[in-house]
Scaffold this motif. Structure first.
Motif, PDB file in Angstrom:
ATOM      1  N   SER A  13      41.168  51.410  49.284  1.00  0.00           N
ATOM      2  CA  SER A  13      42.581  51.340  48.970  1.00  0.00           C
ATOM      3  C   SER A  13      43.100  49.916  49.148  1.00  0.00           C
ATOM      4  N   LYS A  14      42.706  49.232  50.211  1.00  0.00           N
ATOM      5  CA  LYS A  14      43.136  47.859  50.463  1.00  0.00           C
ATOM      6  C   LYS A  14      42.575  46.933  49.390  1.00  0.00           C
ATOM      7  N   SER A  17      44.578  47.214  46.226  1.00  0.00           N
ATOM      8  CA  SER A  17      45.871  46.557  46.404  1.00  0.00           C
ATOM      9  C   SER A  17      45.726  45.039  46.328  1.00  0.00           C
ATOM     10  N   ARG A  20      45.226  43.883  42.660  1.00  0.00           N
ATOM     11  CA  ARG A  20      46.501  43.818  41.942  1.00  0.00           C
ATOM     12  C   ARG A  20      47.298  42.592  42.381  1.00  0.00           C
ATOM     13  N   SER A  21      47.318  42.338  43.669  1.00  0.00           N
ATOM     14  CA  SER A  21      48.065  41.210  44.207  1.00  0.00           C
ATOM     15  C   SER A  21      47.519  39.881  43.684  1.00  0.00           C
ATOM     16  N   GLY A  77      47.225  39.720  51.729  1.00  0.00           N
ATOM     17  CA  GLY A  77      47.150  39.718  50.271  1.00  0.00           C
ATOM     18  C   GLY A  77      47.984  38.629  49.622  1.00  0.00           C
TER      19      GLY A  77
END
Length: 97
Positions: A13-14, A17, A20-21, A77
């Motif tokens: 999950s991280k 993320s 995307r970041s 991130g």
């Protein structure tokens, strides 16, 4: 109290993320939308991602010029640095030894 989320699921999950970041922040800096994130890995200080960006659109599409960027992000991130590490045509195939 809910059961603890498995570590593998949290990492996955991280990583999603962070992908995307990395793409969003690089787009803001370059003014061009990324085509894809081709690699992501955790580092001691955060994350490193490789992001592919269309730099020069040509016809036929296979001759368009792409750029591969190394993006370094901190643990939260946030983008720390980036650099273009490679330029290539979209239709180019890497030879592996």
């Amino acid at each position: 109290m809910a059961p603890a989320e498995p570590a593998r699921r949290r990492r996955k999950s991280k990583a999603a993320s962070v992908m995307r970041s990395a793409a969003e922040q690089l787009e803001q800096l370059l003014g061009r939308p990324p085509e894809s994130v081709s690699a992501i890995k955790p580092t001691e200080d955060g994350w490193e991602a490789h992001v592919e960006v269309l730099e020069l659109e040509r016809i036929p599409e296979t001759t368009s010029v792409m750029g591969s960027y190394r993006v370094v992000l901190d643990e939260d991130g946030d983008l720390v640095s980036y650099e273009r590490i490679r330029r290539y045509t979209r239709g180019q195939i890497d030879r592996r030894v």
